[in-house]
Structures are given as C-alpha cells and as structure tokens.
Design a protein around this motif. Structure first.
Motif, PDB file in Angstrom:
ATOM      1  N   GLN A   1       2.202   2.257   3.357  1.00  0.00           N
ATOM      2  CA  GLN A   1       3.288   1.422   3.851  1.00  0.00           C
ATOM      3  C   GLN A   1       4.632   1.920   3.334  1.00  0.00           C
ATOM      4  O   GLN A   1       5.633   1.950   4.059  1.00  0.00           O
ATOM      5  CB  GLN A   1       3.074  -0.038   3.428  1.00  0.00           C
TER       6      GLN A   1
ATOM      7  N   GLU B   1       0.855  -1.188   0.000  1.00  0.00           N
ATOM      8  CA  GLU B   1       0.000   0.000   0.000  1.00  0.00           C
ATOM      9  C   GLU B   1       0.891   1.238   0.000  1.00  0.00           C
ATOM     10  O   GLU B   1       2.021   1.208   0.489  1.00  0.00           O
ATOM     11  CB  GLU B   1      -0.901   0.001   1.230  1.00  0.00           C
ATOM     12  N   ARG B   2       0.365   2.335  -0.530  1.00  0.00           N
ATOM     13  CA  ARG B   2       1.160   3.566  -0.597  1.00  0.00           C
ATOM     14  C   ARG B   2       1.573   4.036   0.797  1.00  0.00           C
ATOM     15  O   ARG B   2       2.701   4.481   1.013  1.00  0.00           O
ATOM     16  CB  ARG B   2       0.374   4.658  -1.311  1.00  0.00           C
TER      17      ARG B   2
END
Length: 395
Positions: free
Chosen positions: A299, A296-297
């Motif tokens: 993360q 995910e972005r």
C-alpha cells in the motif's frame, strides 16, 4: 504514512460527522471560534459584547474605502487580536469580511438558515463589502501577484533565516522575481538573492528524480514498516474500546429504565451525559485509528508510485510534491540541501542539524547511499536518526 492516513480517515470520521450534523440541526456552534460571537448557555451562537464592535468597525471602515492594510495595522497597534489570539493580517481580515455568520447565516453542509445566528452587521453593509472585495480581487494589481512555491520552505545556508519571495523591475521595465534572505533585508547577511524560477525548478527536478527512484521508494517503504512496528501501541485503543462497551451498556440501561416509566430530571440528564461521552469515545477511537493505520508495504509503495504520473510543469502537481515530500531547503553559494518530511518527536530541523548530517559529524546518522562527497553526476541521500532525508548536490 500521514498522506495515506488522510485517505484512510474518510471512512473513520462518519460517526463524528453524523454527530456534528445532528448538532447543526439544533444550530449549535460545533466548537467554532468566531470573532464577535461566543457560545451561549444553550450551545448556540450569541453576540460577544466585548469583540462584536471590532467586527462592525472592520466592515464599516472597509466599506468607507479604507485600505485593508491600514485597517489591520491600526487594529494590531491598538492591541486587538483575532479569535485565535494572533495578529490581524490581510488574510484574517478577508476571512472576516466574507464570513456570512456576521449577517446571521448559519451554514453547515446542506443546512442553511438565514436567521440562525444573531447578526452583527446589516445585509446592506455586508453586500457592499462583498462587491468591493470582488472588485479589488480583479484589479490590475492583483493580476500581478506571483505564487512563490518555496514560501516557508527555503532557508539561507549562511545564517539559517527564511528566504522569502521578492521582486523588482529593471530600467527596461522587465519584472524579476527572486527569493531573498530575511537577514539580508536587515543588512545582517550577504547571501545573494536566488532567482525564483531557477531555484524552484532545481527543487522540483530533484523531487521528481527521487520519486522515480525504485531504491528511494523501497527505502521509504521499509522505513515506514519499521516505524509502524516500533510505534504501534494498541493499549490506548483497547482502553477506549472497553469504555465504549461500558458506555453502550449504560445507555441501554437508561433507555430500558425510561421505557419502564422511570423518567426523572436525573435520568434525562444522565442520558445526555452518556450520549456526549459516546461521541467523545468515538472521536478518540477514530483519532487512534487515523494515527496508527495498519498499513501493508504494498500500500505504501503504491501510494508513493502514484506521484510518478504527474506533470512536473503543472502548478498543482508541483505544489503537491512540495507539500507532501519537502520539509525544508537550505541554499548555500554552491550547494543545495533538501530535507524531506519526517515523523518523530524532538526532530525540529535546524541549520546546525543539517550541517551535522551533511558533514557526517553526527555519529548517530546512518547513510545508505555512497559516502563520497556529492558531485553533479549523482545525488547523495542520507537518512538521519529521526527519520528525515537529506539530499545534497552541487549547483
């Protein structure tokens, strides 16, 4: 993404580790290559008559007081090579001298068998070499060793050759450390030496500036997500998962046959083959998941922002910054160019490619920072088509 995958892979490798542990209980080699030893028909270590004498010779010469440099120089001149086919050096020689396998010790995690491998050298000779290694490590000469942070990262902007760590002493006895172009040592380049502390601090300051830039963090996160969308290919993973189901079904059928009393050499051999295939499939699936984690972005942003809390004066943190972010540094007379790590094929960084990027000569380069020439007041950042970052500023 590679850094996050390293953290992510810990959970995915459990099956592989479990398989290795079971093999270690049987004292199998686990695929390790060790000079002087080879894998026998039973999968265990056995003495290699072709290379074991080289190992014994290294121990005997070192114990006799021969300098390590003289030992590996002679071995190279005589045509001998390491287990990987490379030239011997001080590191490979030290690794051999400290390897307990040569006295018969098999060790893996909490497994330790003092007689699990056929010994090449005696315990007495091995212990003597360990004492000498410890003594040499703590000698005054070793205390003067200096760590050069930009080794293999710093390149000459004039000729493109690596700049390696060097040192000298003035008439007053003061010790100096600097980086020197390899071609200058061959008298083929006139690039001046760069003081070690000065150039390393410039690079660290710029890397710290980058990771504290929200614009940089967001740009990298966006590029990572774009890369993930374009490169994501589940076909190989799906194929492996299909094979895994077939393999599990075949194993269950074989177990059912054995439980029914159908036990022959063929059924036993087939079951062994299926178990080996199971390990290979699990390894392949783990590698696919590691290579293509579903990130995910947030993360990615979180992972990058963690680097902001480090102390720029701490040596381990400086090494971490250079290791994770820096691909290469090109040093000119009045300018420094940083090339950050990247991913992709056919993207080897060369002096020509860097100069094309910085001069905007490559029509496929795209910049998201200001297009004016770099000055002392701000940094110019260029993203090139294969995904690396070039940062330039005047010095």
């Amino acid at each position: 993404m590679e850094g996050y995958a390293e953290y992510y892979s810990e959970n995915l490798s459990q099956n592989i580790k479990r398989g290795n542990y079971d093999s270690a209980l049987e004292r199998k080699t686990l695929g390790y290559k060790v000079l002087g030893l080879r894998t026998g028909a039973d999968g265990r270590f056995e003495i290699d008559p072709a290379t074991a004498p080289i190992v014994l010779r290294i121990f005997e010469e070192y114990a006799a007081g021969e300098p390590a440099k003289d030992i590996y120089t002679r071995l190279n001149e005589e045509g001998y090579r390491t287990s990987r086919g490379g030239m011997f050096n001080k590191n490979s020689l030290r690794h051999i001298l400290k390897n307990e396998k040569y006295v018969g010790v098999y060790a893996y995690k909490d497994i330790r068998d003092e007689h699990g491998i056929p010994p090449i050298v005696s315990r007495e000779l091995f212990d003597k070499c360990q004492s000498m290694l410890t003594e040499h490590h703590h000698s005054p000469a070793a205390a003067r060793d200096v760590f050069f942070l930009l080794t293999s990262k710093l390149f000459c902007g004039h000729c493109g050759e690596p700049m390696t760590g060097d040192g000298g002493t003035s008439k007053t006895g003061r010790v100096y450390h600097y980086y020197t172009c390899n071609n200058r040592k061959r008298k083929k380049c006139k690039k001046e030496r760069a003081p070690k502390d000065w150039i390393e601090q410039l690079v660290i300051d710029e890397l710290v500036k980058l990771i504290h830039s929200d614009e940089f963090i967001n740009e990298v996160a966006d590029r990572c997500m774009e890369f993930q969308r374009h490169e994501k290919d589940q076909s190989a993973l799906h194929a492996l998962e299909a094979r895994q189901k077939e393999n599990e079904k075949a194993i269950q059928n074989m177990i059912a046959a054995i439980e029914a009393g159908i036990i022959t050499p063929s059924t036993k051999s087939r079951l062994v083959d299926l178990e080996a295939e199971k390990v290979r499939i699990e390894t392949g699936i783990a590698q696919q998941l590691i290579a293509e984690p579903d990130l995910e972005r947030d993360q990615i942003v979180y992972f990058l922002e963690r680097f902001r809390s480090g102390d720029a004066n701490d040596e381990s943190y400086r090494q971490l910054l250079v290791g994770v972010f820096l691909n290469a540094v090109y040093l000119y007379d009045d300018e420094l160019t940083l090339v950050l790590n990247y991913s992709g094929e056919n993207c080897k960084v060369t002096l020509e490619l860097v100069e094309k990027a910085t001069n905007r000569a490559d029509p496929e380069c795209s910049a998201f920072a200001r297009s004016a020439p770099p000055t002392q007041s701000y940094t110019n950042t260029i993203f090139v088509r294969c995904g690396f970052v070039v940062t330039i500023w005047h010095i």
